[in-house]
Design a protein around this motif. Structure first.
Motif, PDB file in Angstrom:
ATOM      1  N   ILE A 195      14.510  12.779   3.014  1.00 25.62           N
ATOM      2  CA  ILE A 195      14.093  11.587   2.254  1.00 25.62           C
ATOM      3  C   ILE A 195      15.342  10.807   1.867  1.00 25.62           C
ATOM      4  O   ILE A 195      15.890  10.939   0.773  1.00 25.62           O
ATOM      5  N   THR A 196      15.815   9.986   2.772  1.00 24.15           N
ATOM      6  CA  THR A 196      17.053   9.232   2.583  1.00 24.15           C
ATOM      7  C   THR A 196      16.761   7.840   2.034  1.00 24.15           C
ATOM      8  O   THR A 196      15.629   7.344   2.139  1.00 24.15           O
ATOM      9  N   PRO A 197      17.774   7.172   1.464  1.00 22.43           N
ATOM     10  CA  PRO A 197      17.564   5.795   0.985  1.00 22.43           C
ATOM     11  C   PRO A 197      17.101   4.846   2.088  1.00 22.43           C
ATOM     12  O   PRO A 197      16.321   3.924   1.825  1.00 22.43           O
ATOM     13  N   ASP A 198      17.559   5.039   3.331  1.00 21.97           N
ATOM     14  CA  ASP A 198      17.127   4.166   4.432  1.00 21.97           C
ATOM     15  C   ASP A 198      15.622   4.257   4.651  1.00 21.97           C
ATOM     16  O   ASP A 198      14.936   3.245   4.826  1.00 21.97           O
ATOM     17  N   ILE A 199      15.109   5.484   4.650  1.00 19.65           N
ATOM     18  CA  ILE A 199      13.672   5.680   4.856  1.00 19.65           C
ATOM     19  C   ILE A 199      12.885   5.107   3.689  1.00 19.65           C
ATOM     20  O   ILE A 199      11.864   4.435   3.874  1.00 19.65           O
ATOM     21  N   LEU A 200      13.361   5.323   2.456  1.00 18.57           N
ATOM     22  CA  LEU A 200      12.664   4.774   1.290  1.00 18.57           C
ATOM     23  C   LEU A 200      12.691   3.251   1.317  1.00 18.57           C
ATOM     24  O   LEU A 200      11.715   2.592   0.930  1.00 18.57           O
ATOM     25  N   GLY A 201      13.806   2.660   1.788  1.00 11.74           N
ATOM     26  CA  GLY A 201      13.881   1.204   1.893  1.00 11.74           C
ATOM     27  C   GLY A 201      12.894   0.659   2.904  1.00 11.74           C
ATOM     28  O   GLY A 201      12.251  -0.378   2.664  1.00 11.74           O
ATOM     29  N   THR A 202      12.763   1.332   4.032  1.00  7.96           N
ATOM     30  CA  THR A 202      11.789   0.910   5.047  1.00  7.96           C
ATOM     31  C   THR A 202      10.372   0.978   4.500  1.00  7.96           C
ATOM     32  O   THR A 202       9.546   0.089   4.738  1.00  7.96           O
ATOM     33  N   MET A 203      10.066   2.040   3.751  1.00  8.91           N
ATOM     34  CA  MET A 203       8.733   2.185   3.165  1.00  8.91           C
ATOM     35  C   MET A 203       8.465   1.097   2.130  1.00  8.91           C
ATOM     36  O   MET A 203       7.359   0.551   2.069  1.00  8.91           O
ATOM     37  N   ALA A 204       9.465   0.788   1.308  1.00  7.64           N
ATOM     38  CA  ALA A 204       9.273  -0.217   0.267  1.00  7.64           C
ATOM     39  C   ALA A 204       9.078  -1.613   0.863  1.00  7.64           C
ATOM     40  O   ALA A 204       8.308  -2.415   0.337  1.00  7.64           O
ATOM     41  N   LYS A 205       9.783  -1.903   1.964  1.00  6.90           N
ATOM     42  CA  LYS A 205       9.713  -3.233   2.564  1.00  6.90           C
ATOM     43  C   LYS A 205       8.307  -3.537   3.097  1.00  6.90           C
ATOM     44  O   LYS A 205       7.825  -4.671   2.991  1.00  6.90           O
ATOM     45  N   ASP A 206       7.644  -2.546   3.664  1.00  3.42           N
ATOM     46  CA  ASP A 206       6.314  -2.746   4.230  1.00  3.42           C
ATOM     47  C   ASP A 206       5.304  -1.828   3.547  1.00  3.42           C
ATOM     48  O   ASP A 206       4.484  -1.174   4.202  1.00  3.42           O
ATOM     49  N   ALA A 207       5.356  -1.776   2.227  1.00  2.27           N
ATOM     50  CA  ALA A 207       4.539  -0.830   1.471  1.00  2.27           C
ATOM     51  C   ALA A 207       3.037  -0.953   1.757  1.00  2.27           C
ATOM     52  O   ALA A 207       2.371   0.064   1.997  1.00  2.27           O
ATOM     53  N   PRO A 208       2.426  -2.173   1.735  1.00  7.69           N
ATOM     54  CA  PRO A 208       0.986  -2.257   1.999  1.00  7.69           C
ATOM     55  C   PRO A 208       0.602  -1.701   3.368  1.00  7.69           C
ATOM     56  O   PRO A 208      -0.400  -0.979   3.500  1.00  7.69           O
ATOM     57  N   LEU A 209       1.402  -2.033   4.376  1.00  5.55           N
ATOM     58  CA  LEU A 209       1.111  -1.538   5.725  1.00  5.55           C
ATOM     59  C   LEU A 209       1.207  -0.015   5.769  1.00  5.55           C
ATOM     60  O   LEU A 209       0.324   0.653   6.327  1.00  5.55           O
ATOM     61  N   PHE A 210       2.260   0.526   5.172  1.00  5.10           N
ATOM     62  CA  PHE A 210       2.434   1.967   5.180  1.00  5.10           C
ATOM     63  C   PHE A 210       1.282   2.658   4.463  1.00  5.10           C
ATOM     64  O   PHE A 210       0.720   3.642   4.961  1.00  5.10           O
ATOM     65  N   LEU A 211       0.925   2.170   3.283  1.00  5.13           N
ATOM     66  CA  LEU A 211      -0.127   2.812   2.509  1.00  5.13           C
ATOM     67  C   LEU A 211      -1.467   2.770   3.249  1.00  5.13           C
ATOM     68  O   LEU A 211      -2.217   3.752   3.237  1.00  5.13           O
ATOM     69  N   LEU A 212      -1.757   1.643   3.899  1.00  7.21           N
ATOM     70  CA  LEU A 212      -3.017   1.518   4.632  1.00  7.21           C
ATOM     71  C   LEU A 212      -3.125   2.579   5.720  1.00  7.21           C
ATOM     72  O   LEU A 212      -4.130   3.303   5.812  1.00  7.21           O
ATOM     73  N   PHE A 213      -2.103   2.704   6.529  1.00  6.65           N
ATOM     74  CA  PHE A 213      -2.174   3.633   7.652  1.00  6.65           C
ATOM     75  C   PHE A 213      -1.968   5.080   7.215  1.00  6.65           C
ATOM     76  O   PHE A 213      -2.551   5.985   7.810  1.00  6.65           O
ATOM     77  N   ILE A 214      -1.177   5.299   6.186  1.00 10.26           N
ATOM     78  CA  ILE A 214      -1.014   6.659   5.678  1.00 10.26           C
ATOM     79  C   ILE A 214      -2.341   7.197   5.159  1.00 10.26           C
ATOM     80  O   ILE A 214      -2.771   8.307   5.506  1.00 10.26           O
ATOM     81  N   PHE A 215      -3.018   6.394   4.323  1.00 12.19           N
ATOM     82  CA  PHE A 215      -4.285   6.858   3.759  1.00 12.19           C
ATOM     83  C   PHE A 215      -5.395   6.917   4.812  1.00 12.19           C
ATOM     84  O   PHE A 215      -6.310   7.730   4.706  1.00 12.19           O
ATOM     85  N   SER A 216      -5.303   6.075   5.846  1.00  9.94           N
ATOM     86  CA  SER A 216      -6.298   6.127   6.919  1.00  9.94           C
ATOM     87  C   SER A 216      -6.195   7.449   7.677  1.00  9.94           C
ATOM     88  O   SER A 216      -7.206   8.109   7.947  1.00  9.94           O
ATOM     89  N   VAL A 217      -4.968   7.854   8.028  1.00  7.58           N
ATOM     90  CA  VAL A 217      -4.780   9.126   8.740  1.00  7.58           C
ATOM     91  C   VAL A 217      -5.206  10.298   7.861  1.00  7.58           C
ATOM     92  O   VAL A 217      -5.868  11.239   8.327  1.00  7.58           O
ATOM     93  N   ILE A 218      -4.849  10.253   6.572  1.00  7.46           N
ATOM     94  CA  ILE A 218      -5.240  11.325   5.656  1.00  7.46           C
ATOM     95  C   ILE A 218      -6.756  11.405   5.530  1.00  7.46           C
ATOM     96  O   ILE A 218      -7.342  12.497   5.520  1.00  7.46           O
ATOM     97  N   ALA A 219      -7.419  10.238   5.452  1.00  6.47           N
ATOM     98  CA  ALA A 219      -8.881  10.220   5.331  1.00  6.47           C
ATOM     99  C   ALA A 219      -9.540  10.836   6.570  1.00  6.47           C
ATOM    100  O   ALA A 219     -10.496  11.615   6.456  1.00  6.47           O
TER     101      ALA A 219
END
Length: 363
Positions: free
Chosen positions: A83-107
């Motif tokens: 869990i590096t700052p680069d990865i956290l920065g990428t997640m923060a930049k596209d947070a809505p997109l990440f959350l949508l697909f993360i929760f879709s796969v989990i569902a």
């Protein structure tokens, strides 16, 4: 003392069995590495322990508490290191997109786990933990802390890891057959930053003792989050040479494998067709999510497929590193899903247990 007396002493103390287990584990790891199969450092010792438990072990061998506790903490720190700052920065930049697909796969994965639970393919909420698309070793360790059968969870998780790794490798090779590089070799004895290594060991010991002293159900969660936090703040550099991780993986694999019985294997054999079908269906549905990610977000197809692959993050990382893809995006999606699963996994398992009316029963 005669040779026969020494042999009897070794046999009675269990040292001969441990030596046999170590030798068999080493042979299996080497064999799996020759074929570049995923999670060899954990699956090799686990298979060796299963074989020993069903033959000469007779259920008497168990991994001591403190070595296992320390090994689980090291697995948590290994995941914190990713869990590096680069990865956290990428997640923060596209947070809505990440959350949508993360929760879709989990569902999707949770829905398939619920079906397996309703069909009583596996006891209680074991199928829910086994279907969780997070880090396989973390799910196995956490599932036991929350009452599931770690043996069957390990069976589901590592079967899916193999399916996903093989599928991702085939698609990656087909997509970039001309320039795909070979995975990097396993280096057991790399150069070590000794001050950082000493700090890591001290921190691991502190986490192991703290989790035990406070009776927390977080042998892997506590070091993961604390380690990631301290690493992000620049206070700790997590230094874990591969030989040490190999020991940690072996301890976890042995603790699972040594508890296998003939009745468990019969249960696994009966469940194999339906579990395999659910894994293939999960991979297909995640493939559909990758198509949507490509169409609606403009992510290249191979990056999208690797990012949405359900679990086996370490295997996906190796494949992504040897392919022409957006590696930070792939690892950000995999890491984000893993963190969400860590936070909501126990809650989901308990919710499904209440809804299904099934309790955890030993097999």
């Amino acid at each position: 003392m005669s040779f026969c007396d020494v042999s009897r002493l070794l046999r009675d103390s269990g040292l001969a069995k441990w030596a046999l287990l170590l030798a068999l584990s080493t042979a299996l790891v080497v064999f799996l590495e020759l074929f570049a199969l995923p999670a060899s450092l954990l699956s090799g010792p686990m298979v060796a322990a299963i074989a020993l438990a069903l033959t000469v072990g007779k259920g008497k061998l168990r991994v001591p508490f403190w070595p296992l506790q320390f090994g689980q903490v090291l697995v948590g720190l290994m995941m914190a290191r990713t869990i590096t700052p680069d990865i956290l920065g990428t997640m923060a930049k596209d947070a809505p997109l990440f959350l949508l697909f993360i929760f879709s796969v989990i569902a999707i994965a949770t829905g398939l786990g619920w079906l397996l639970t309703r069909w009583q393919v596996l006891p209680g909420t074991t199928a829910v933990w086994g279907s969780s698309p997070g880090g396989a070793s973390a799910m196995v360790i956490m599932s036991e802390a929350y009452g599931a059968d770690a043996r069957l969870v390990a069976f589901m998780q590592y079967l899916r890891v193999v399916f996903v790794a093989v599928g991702a490798s085939v698609i990656s090779r087909l997509w970039v057959a001309a320039d795909g590089a070979e995975p990097p070799p396993l280096v057991l004895f790399p150069e070590i930053d000794w001050p950082a290594f000493a700090a890591t060991m001290a921190f691991a010991a502190f986490c192991a003792y703290g989790v035990w002293r406070l009776r927390l159900q977080g042998t892997i969660i506590v070091p993961l989050f604390l380690g990631a936090l301290l690493q992000g703040m620049g206070l700790v550099k997590i230094e874990l040479p591969m030989w040490l991780l190999a020991i940690a993986y072996a301890l976890v694999g042995w603790s699972i494998g040594l508890r296998f019985t003939r009745s468990i294997l019969k249960h696994v054999a009966r469940a194999l067709p339906r579990v395999s079908a659910c894994i293939v269906l999960l991979m297909a549905l995640c493939g559909c999510m990758a198509v949507a990610l490509h169409v609606f977000a403009g992510i290249d197809p191979l990056t999208a497929y690797l990012a949405t692959s359900p679990g086996g993050a370490d295997s996906v990382a190796i494949i992504a590193a040897s392919s022409d893809v957006d590696v930070p995006f792939v690892m950000a999606m995999q890491t984000g899903r893993f963190l969400v699963i860590l936070m909501i996994g126990p809650m989901l398992a308990r919710f499904i247990a209440r809804r299904s009316g099934l309790a955890e029963n030993p097999v």
